[in-house]
Design a protein around this motif. Structure first.
Motif, PDB file in Angstrom:
ATOM      1  N   ASN A  69      -8.164  -1.855  -2.962  1.00  0.00           N
ATOM      2  CA  ASN A  69      -7.478  -1.834  -1.328  1.00  0.00           C
ATOM      3  C   ASN A  69      -7.796  -2.941  -0.456  1.00  0.00           C
ATOM      4  OD1 ASN A  69      -6.534   0.475  -2.659  1.00  0.00           O
ATOM      5  ND2 ASN A  69      -7.550   1.861  -1.292  1.00  0.00           N
ATOM      6  N   CYS A  93      -3.144   0.395  -3.443  1.00  0.00           N
ATOM      7  CA  CYS A  93      -2.613  -0.942  -3.395  1.00  0.00           C
ATOM      8  C   CYS A  93      -2.217  -1.704  -4.606  1.00  0.00           C
ATOM      9  CB  CYS A  93      -3.449  -2.033  -2.573  1.00  0.00           C
ATOM     10  SG  CYS A  93      -3.876  -1.362  -0.949  1.00  0.00           S
ATOM     11  N   GLU A 134       0.874  -1.237   0.208  1.00  0.00           N
ATOM     12  CA  GLU A 134      -0.183  -0.077   0.009  1.00  0.00           C
ATOM     13  C   GLU A 134       1.137   1.259   0.002  1.00  0.00           C
ATOM     14  OE1 GLU A 134      -1.652   3.535   1.775  1.00  0.00           O
ATOM     15  OE2 GLU A 134      -0.015   2.276   2.486  1.00  0.00           O
ATOM     16  N   SER A 188      -5.352   5.793  -0.123  1.00  0.00           N
ATOM     17  CA  SER A 188      -4.608   4.561  -0.536  1.00  0.00           C
ATOM     18  C   SER A 188      -4.647   3.953  -1.847  1.00  0.00           C
ATOM     19  CB  SER A 188      -4.888   3.538   0.574  1.00  0.00           C
ATOM     20  OG  SER A 188      -4.561   3.671   2.136  1.00  0.00           O
TER      21      SER A 188
END
Length: 152
Positions: free
Chosen positions: A132, A144, A110, A142
């Motif tokens: 995510n 990922c 992340e 965020s």
């Protein structure tokens, strides 16, 4: 001379670099920093690397088990004066190599949208954006990624 040392979170150079990383992230993340910081404790990281040039620590990274098939890349950092020289790429490649040696199939990670250098590093290194995961589900800042590793 460049040297990469495999170590753990007990290594003082690693912990000193992580303190610099945390200060940088506190500035970038602003009010979101406390949320992210809770997931980045380093007291039990068994797989960390520090990159040295002429015995001076310039960058670090770590991996920890995510699940039975994946390691999660954590605590990636390069000192500001050393950026743009391929150091983070060398660290990431070493972490991927270690992941394969430990018989894991992939790396996940992340990073934050306020870290464009990190996003660029992971994208050019073959990481693909994924939904995510875990604590980052629904977190707008965020992003990922994962990379399937060739085990041969």
């Amino acid at each position: 001379m460049i040297k990469i040392v495999r170590t753990s979170s007990e290594n003082k150079d690693f912990t000193d670099l992580v303190k610099l990383l945390d200060a940088d992230l506190a500035e970038r993340d602003g009010d979101d920093h406390a949320f992210y910081h809770q997931f980045n404790k380093i007291d039990i990281i068994k797989h960390a690397v520090v990159l040295y040039e002429n015995k001076k620590p310039l960058g670090c990274g770590a991996i920890k088990e995510f699940d039975a098939t994946a390691m999660e890349v954590k605590r990636m950092y390069t000192s500001p004066e050393s950026r743009g020289k391929g150091i983070a790429t060398k660290i990431l490649l070493e972490l991927e190599k270690w992941t394969k040696e430990l018989s894991y199939e992939k790396c996940v990670l992340e990073t934050g949208k306020r870290q464009p250098e990190a996003i660029q590093l992971y994208t050019k290194s073959g990481y693909k954006k994924i939904p995510n995961y875990g604590q980052y589900k629904g977190v707008a800042n965020s992003i990922c990624f994962e990379k399937i590793l060739n085990l041969f």
